[in-house]
Design a protein around this motif. Structure first.
Motif, PDB file in Angstrom:
ATOM      1  N   LEU A  64       0.833  -1.211   0.000  1.00  0.00           N
ATOM      2  CA  LEU A  64       0.000   0.000   0.000  1.00  0.00           C
ATOM      3  C   LEU A  64       0.863   1.254   0.000  1.00  0.00           C
ATOM      4  CD1 LEU A  64      -2.834  -1.006   2.515  1.00  0.00           C
ATOM      5  CD2 LEU A  64      -3.112  -0.506   0.080  1.00  0.00           C
ATOM      6  N   GLY A  65       1.965   1.206   0.732  1.00  0.00           N
ATOM      7  CA  GLY A  65       2.817   2.379   0.817  1.00  0.00           C
ATOM      8  C   GLY A  65       3.537   2.709  -0.467  1.00  0.00           C
TER       9      GLY A  65
ATOM     10  N   SER B 228      -9.672  17.488   0.746  1.00  0.00           N
ATOM     11  CA  SER B 228     -10.573  16.423   1.184  1.00  0.00           C
ATOM     12  C   SER B 228      -9.799  15.428   2.036  1.00  0.00           C
ATOM     13  CB  SER B 228     -11.173  15.717  -0.036  1.00  0.00           C
ATOM     14  OG  SER B 228     -11.838  14.544   0.351  1.00  0.00           O
ATOM     15  N   PRO B 229     -10.372  14.981   3.140  1.00  0.00           N
ATOM     16  CA  PRO B 229      -9.660  14.015   3.997  1.00  0.00           C
ATOM     17  C   PRO B 229      -9.430  12.679   3.315  1.00  0.00           C
ATOM     18  CG  PRO B 229     -11.916  14.348   4.765  1.00  0.00           C
ATOM     19  CD  PRO B 229     -11.673  15.382   3.730  1.00  0.00           C
ATOM     20  N   ASP B 230     -10.144  12.382   2.219  1.00  0.00           N
ATOM     21  CA  ASP B 230      -9.933  11.133   1.494  1.00  0.00           C
ATOM     22  C   ASP B 230      -8.824  11.240   0.457  1.00  0.00           C
ATOM     23  OD1 ASP B 230     -11.812   9.633   2.826  1.00  0.00           O
ATOM     24  OD2 ASP B 230     -13.453  10.285   1.528  1.00  0.00           O
ATOM     25  N   SER B 231      -8.418  12.469   0.159  1.00  0.00           N
ATOM     26  CA  SER B 231      -7.466  12.657  -0.928  1.00  0.00           C
ATOM     27  C   SER B 231      -6.147  13.257  -0.484  1.00  0.00           C
ATOM     28  CB  SER B 231      -8.082  13.558  -2.017  1.00  0.00           C
ATOM     29  OG  SER B 231      -9.286  13.004  -2.502  1.00  0.00           O
ATOM     30  N   THR B 232      -6.152  14.134   0.521  1.00  0.00           N
ATOM     31  CA  THR B 232      -4.923  14.802   0.954  1.00  0.00           C
ATOM     32  C   THR B 232      -4.866  14.859   2.465  1.00  0.00           C
ATOM     33  OG1 THR B 232      -5.981  16.968   0.892  1.00  0.00           O
ATOM     34  CG2 THR B 232      -4.831  16.253  -1.111  1.00  0.00           C
TER      35      THR B 232
ATOM     36  N   GLN C 239       4.223   6.960   3.910  1.00  0.00           N
ATOM     37  CA  GLN C 239       4.412   6.990   2.459  1.00  0.00           C
ATOM     38  C   GLN C 239       3.141   7.427   1.737  1.00  0.00           C
ATOM     39  OE1 GLN C 239       5.685   2.970   1.773  1.00  0.00           O
ATOM     40  NE2 GLN C 239       7.857   3.441   2.068  1.00  0.00           N
ATOM     41  N   VAL C 240       2.007   6.897   2.173  1.00  0.00           N
ATOM     42  CA  VAL C 240       0.732   7.271   1.555  1.00  0.00           C
ATOM     43  C   VAL C 240       0.441   8.746   1.775  1.00  0.00           C
ATOM     44  CG1 VAL C 240      -1.760   6.921   1.659  1.00  0.00           C
ATOM     45  CG2 VAL C 240      -0.216   4.952   1.644  1.00  0.00           C
ATOM     46  N   SER C 241       0.714   9.234   2.990  1.00  0.00           N
ATOM     47  CA  SER C 241       0.448  10.642   3.305  1.00  0.00           C
ATOM     48  C   SER C 241       1.329  11.567   2.477  1.00  0.00           C
ATOM     49  CB  SER C 241       0.664  10.899   4.798  1.00  0.00           C
ATOM     50  OG  SER C 241      -0.195  10.092   5.586  1.00  0.00           O
ATOM     51  N   VAL C 242       2.597  11.201   2.330  1.00  0.00           N
ATOM     52  CA  VAL C 242       3.511  12.037   1.561  1.00  0.00           C
ATOM     53  C   VAL C 242       3.096  12.071   0.089  1.00  0.00           C
ATOM     54  CG1 VAL C 242       5.885  12.232   0.752  1.00  0.00           C
ATOM     55  CG2 VAL C 242       5.429  11.741   3.149  1.00  0.00           C
ATOM     56  N   LYS C 243       2.686  10.915  -0.430  1.00  0.00           N
ATOM     57  CA  LYS C 243       2.257  10.889  -1.828  1.00  0.00           C
ATOM     58  C   LYS C 243       0.952  11.656  -2.037  1.00  0.00           C
ATOM     59  CE  LYS C 243       4.521   6.518  -2.945  1.00  0.00           C
ATOM     60  NZ  LYS C 243       4.339   5.087  -3.250  1.00  0.00           N
TER      61      LYS C 243
END
Length: 1103
Positions: free
Chosen positions: A717-718, A766-770, A754-758
């Motif tokens: 996922l990361g 939006s909390p689902d996107s950024t 990793q997901v948050s940085v990307k």
């Protein structure tokens, strides 16, 4: 001590460039310790009788002499005066035996550094010296292990006295003594001494063999005693074996004496008998390497006695032995001396019969070339060179042919090594004629790359080194025109032998070496047994591809593709890795897809799958190799979008994640790393449309019962690209928060970052996107909660893995938010993060302390230059800076909490430097009651929060004991019933029912430290200690009594002086490990003396 100019730096101008190596040496210019050495030798008469000064004087002299081990010639101008000073003590009749032995020990130290062959020549060897040395030698005890240096040096001295040019019988005079008994002749006395010391077990045996070599070559001794000595020697060799240590020593001495004896007429006559004796002894089969070496050495010496002492006229000669002569000779003259005419050679070899024994000698020497010990092979190689130099040309050529037989792949690495040494000796002596180079050079080239797998390692480095020695000897021995046809081959092989992975591209930059180096990597290193070598070889091929891209595409890749589907596991692994590396390098060079090779690479995957070669041990190599291939082909932008092969690639990645629990622990990390890299490149290139099923599959994998499957799913996922997780940020972060396994939590934390940085940061996003104001608290909450993960199991503090991942993740996310949307970071959040980092930077494990400290400074400073001066790994360097945070109220609690486990730890260096830094801080606030009060409140707060946390509480009690023992709260002791002491005592009472012995012991120490406080609290402390004197654990009762005894010694105002001695006597003399009924009266007596009410036993009521 004079040093060369290179020690203090380098001379010349600036701007030398990186290619200019600055070599620092420490070359001594002269013997500069003459004054100190003179003083040491002069003091021998004063220190010989006292053990301490004698040892210190000897040790200092040894240090001075050892400094010249590498340059012993610097001692030459000073050897004579040192020897004379010491001999003055030895010759003095007033010198006691202890002084004489000490003097000989000093002589041995000098002799060891300079070498006995040089030093023994300085001994006086006049006629007047023979009798005193012989008498002194006769008085020695061969069994005294403390004085072996004396016997060693006396034997060397006696060897020099044997060189006097007079018949020894002239020194005997009248052999009848005053008592009428006949005296033994000097010749017989020396021979008896030599024989007796040839069989001792210490170093005197070596000196005795030197004595024999000097003594037996005297004309008078040779005529009268040589035959008898040889008979004795041969009988000794024949009658002993190497089955016991005593017999080994005897054999060694006998063989050494024969080896060191010079060649002479009578010995030559007895050589066949000696050789026959050696043959019967079968020394080559002995288990002792030294005996085998002496056997080979003696055999070659015997072989030389059978041959005329001459230089082979047929040998190859290059110039003259004199450098000046070589320089003065013209080119034509040098060429004319290169070889002797065949006519002259034949004339010199006429009427020269070779004895049959020479064949036996050569056979033994050839066998010695294959010995398992280097010293034996080296001696045999030198023997081959010496004996061959006296043989006719035809026989010498046969010897060379026999040496070449060592270079068979049926032979061991020992035979190859011995063969190389022999060829080097033959070439160096000019005995290997240029006509033989066509046979020799191919074997040397094979030796330069020789390597043989043996178990979990490989052998062959000594063979390669010896082959390089052969090349060096050839370069010195032959004219350039002789070696010209072989230079390219030899140079390429030498470069390969000395190959460094960091220099491979530089060396391959020369066109002469490029293809040969690539061919070597493909033929020898791609299928190497060591996986690290295979990986380095593939990276080297990647770096070499830009040099010859056409050769790589047309020649190398087809070879690798055949290997990729072969039966050799290591070859398959290396070939698949190399295919990916070369394909990617070709794409970067020519910016063109090699579709044909790509399709063949794809077939490799299907063939491996059909043959079930992804399973078992082989699968642990094939899976990461195929993942690497997927990554490189994806980075090469192969035109496979919407191709069914993508499904096959995805299958191998998913199957690897599902079967991670079946692989060995050692291969797990490598497989995960390759898998993540492959998935990231694959998704980035071929999944432009976001497949929701893939994200859902990996999020569901986070709930898999297999821990490693969870880890793989989290890392997968990361690594997904931004477009695939767009709109799924909240879903991914929520799933990653769930986890019960430490490894899974670590990888989940990494994935969240990793997901948050990307996804990026945007305050109004939006909390689902950024990462935005709506979800930043949740993300930081997850990361900060992982900073207090102290899970432990049989492996130790495994929670540290999670903490390390959390620290790295916090840094990455914070750097992103600070650069994109700093307004969503609240002050409380930043404070909590920095305090947690400060705590981790004060803890006891060096690695994680360094990681936390580096991140702490990285977040504080924009420029990283400020972090280079602080070594967080070193406790001596780090803690003195960490402790300064105690002065900041915002950081005091967390910093002190981190210091608690360091000061109360078990690692000596960590405890020492952390406690020292803590006490330095306390000294600064010693006179500031407000600051000290705040520090005390922080201490109590830490104690209260971690009362039932054994990880902190035990360390806290140990730290608190040190603080109390150093009187850091002395300002509080002037006030009766100070709140700090009262609260601390109340918290300590919570441990009275504990069953943890370490915690109880630490608590006892703290209670004894609290006795320094005044008021009613002192009575309460004494009451708690007296209760512990009747604890149910005997070890606690004993510890309490011991600590109270020390407490009464330190604080004598605790008890009435009239009963102080009685109380201390009772504490020390009572056996507190006895049963409770026995020790309770003694405890009650102490209660009366200390003025504390006797504790009343509580009767248990049964219902």
């Amino acid at each position: 001590m004079a040093l060369s100019e290179t020690e203090n730096g380098f001379s010349g101008g600036e701007g030398g460039g990186e290619a200019d190596a600055i070599v620092q040496t420490c070359v001594l210019g002269s013997f500069s310790e003459r004054g100190e050495t003179t003083a040491l030798i002069s003091s021998l008469s004063e220190v010989h009788g006292d053990l301490g000064p004698r040892e210190s004087t000897t040790e200092r002299f040894l240090v001075i002499m050892n400094r010249y081990q590498e340059q012993p010639h610097l001692l030459d101008p000073h050897l004579e005066w040192m020897l004379n000073m010491i001999l003055d003590f030895i010759r003095s009749e007033k010198s006691p035996p202890s002084l004489v032995h000490l003097c000989f020990k000093f002589l041995y130290i000098i002799c060891k550094v300079r070498g006995y062959k040089i030093f023994m020549q300085l001994f006086p060897h006049e006629v007047a010296d023979v009798q005193p040395v012989l008498d002194l030698m006769s008085r020695q005890d061969p069994s005294d292990s403390e004085t072996w240096e004396t016997r060693y040096m006396l034997l060397l001295w006696l060897s020099m006295t044997c060189l006097i040019p007079f018949d020894l019988s002239r020194l005997d005079g009248h052999l009848e003594s005053d008592g009428g008994k006949a005296r033994e002749p000097i010749m017989d006395r020396i021979l008896a001494i030599a024989k007796s010391y040839l069989v001792v077990s210490d170093s005197a045996r070596n000196a005795a063999s030197v004595l024999v070599s000097k003594f037996m070559t005297r004309p008078d001794v040779k005529q009268k005693r040589l035959g008898d000595f040889l008979d004795w020697n041969l009988a000794t060799i024949s009658q002993t074996n190497d089955h016991s240590l005593r017999n080994i020593v005897v054999l060694d001495g006998a063989l050494q004496s024969l080896v060191n004896m010079r060649t002479h007429t009578q010995a030559c006559m007895l050589s066949p008998a000696v050789l026959q004796c050696l043959e019967k002894k079968h020394l080559s089969e002995s288990s002792e390497a030294m005996l085998r070496k002496l056997g080979v050495k003696l055999t070659q010496r015997l072989g030389l006695t059978f041959l005329k002492p001459r230089l082979a006229a047929w040998r190859y000669q290059r110039g003259s032995r004199s450098l000046a002569a070589n320089l003065s000779m013209s080119q034509s003259a040098a060429a004319s001396t290169g070889a002797t005419s065949e006519v002259e050679t034949k004339e010199q070899e006429e009427d020269y019969d070779i004895p049959e024994e020479v064949e036996t000698v050569i056979e033994h020497l050839l066998l010695g070339l294959k010995d398992k010990e280097t010293i034996v092979r080296w001696s045999a190689a030198k023997g081959i060179g010496r004996v061959t130099g006296r043989l006719p040309k035809e026989l010498a050529d046969e010897v060379v042919g026999s040496v070449l037989d060592c270079f068979s792949f049926q032979e061991t690495d020992n035979a190859w090594h011995g063969g190389c040494l022999a060829l080097a000796e033959l070439g160096r002596r000019g005995l290997l004629l240029p006509s033989r180079l066509t046979d020799v050079v191919p074997l040397i080239i094979k030796s330069l790359i020789y390597e043989e797998k043996r178990g979990a390692c490989s052998v062959g480095s000594n063979v390669r080194d010896a082959a390089c020695y052969v090349c060096w000897s050839f370069a010195r021995a032959y004219e350039p025109k002789e070696l010209e046809p072989f230079v390219t081959q030899i140079a390429s092989s030498v470069n390969i032998s000395a190959l460094s992975w960091f220099l491979v591209v530089y060396i391959a930059g020369f066109p002469e070496y490029t293809k040969s180096m690539i061919d070597h990597l493909v033929a020898m290193k791609i299928n190497h047994w060591d996986g690290m070598i295979r990986e380095l070889a593939t990276k080297a091929l990647h770096n070499l591809t830009p040099q010859v891209p056409d050769y790589m595409a047309a020649t190398v890749l087809p070879q690798l593709l055949k290997m990729a589907v072969g039966i050799d596991l290591h070859g398959r692994h290396g070939a698949i890795l190399a295919c990916g590396q070369i394909t990617h390098a070709l794409y970067k060079v020519v910016k063109k897809n090699f579709v044909l090779f790509a399709h063949l690479n794809l077939l490799t995957h299907f063939q491996l799958h059909d043959r079930k070669q992804y399973r078992g041990f082989g699968g642990e190599l094939m899976r990461p190799a195929i993942c690497s291939l997927i990554e490189k082909l994806s980075l090469s932008k192969m035109p496979f979008k919407n191709d069914p092969i993508i499904t096959g690639w995805q299958w191998i990645i998913d199957d690897t994640i599902k079967t991670l629990h079946l692989v060995s622990s050692g291969a797990k990390d490598g497989i995960l790393a390759a898998l993540v890299s492959a998935l990231s490149a694959l998704c980035e290139e071929y999944y432009q449309a976001s497949p929701d099923a893939l994200v859902s599959q990996y999020t569901e994998g986070l709930n898999n019962p297999q821990m490693l499957t969870r880890c793989g799913s989290a890392l997968a996922l990361g690594c997904l690209p931004k477009f695939m997780i767009h709109g799924k940020l909240k879903q991914v972060c929520l799933k990653c928060k769930e986890g019960t396994f430490t490894e899974a939590r670590k990888d989940a934390i990494t994935s969240i970052a990793q997901v948050s940085v990307k996804a990026g940061a945007c305050a109004e996003g939006s909390p689902d996107s950024t990462l935005c104001s709506a979800n930043v608290d949740e993300v930081y909450g997850t990361l900060l909660s992982s900073m207090i993960d102290y899970t432990t199991d049989s492996r130790g503090d495994v929670g540290a893995w999670v903490r390390e991942a959390a620290m790295t993740s916090l840094k990455d996310v914070t750097m992103l938010v600070a650069s994109s949307a700093p307004e969503i970071l609240s002050p409380d959040m930043v404070k909590c993060m920095m305090c947690c980092l400060a705590q981790q930077s004060a803890e006891k494990i060096d690695r994680y302390r360094a990681h936390a400290g580096t991140i702490f400074l990285h977040l504080l400073h924009i420029t990283p230059a400020t972090t280079t001066t602080l070594n967080w790994n070193a406790p001596s360097h780090a803690f003195k800076y960490i402790a300064q945070l105690l002065g900041l109220p915002e950081y005091q609690y967390h910093t002190l909490l981190g210091l608690t486990v360091s000061v109360g730890g078990i690692t000596e260096s960590t405890v020492h430097f952390s406690s020292q830094s803590l006490f330095d801080h306390l000294k600064l606030i010693q006179s500031d009651s407000a600051a000290l009060g705040q520090f005390g409140e922080t201490l109590l707060r830490i104690f209260r929060d971690n009362l039932h946390n054994d990880r902190v509480s035990v360390s806290f009690l140990k730290m608190l004991n040190q603080i109390l023992a150093n009187n850091c709260f002395e300002i509080f002791t002037t006030q009766e019933n100070h709140p700090f002491c009262v609260d601390l005592l109340a918290l300590c009472k919570e441990f009275k029912k504990s069953k943890d012995i370490s915690k109880l012991r630490a608590c006892i120490s703290v209670l004894c430290g609290l006795i320094q406080f005044q008021g009613e609290v002192r009575k309460k402390v004494l009451s708690q200690l007296l209760l512990l004197l009747c604890h149910s654990f005997p070890v606690i009762r004993k510890t309490t009594a011991s600590q109270m005894y020390e407490m009464l010694l330190t604080y004598d105002d605790v008890v009435d002086p009239e009963v102080l001695d009685d109380a201390m006597t009772l504490l020390s003399d009572t056996n507190w490990e006895s049963d409770l009924a026995t020790v309770r009266p003694h405890r009650n007596q102490l209660c009366d003396w200390l003025g504390v009410p006797r504790p009343q036993p509580v009767t248990k009521v049964t219902i």
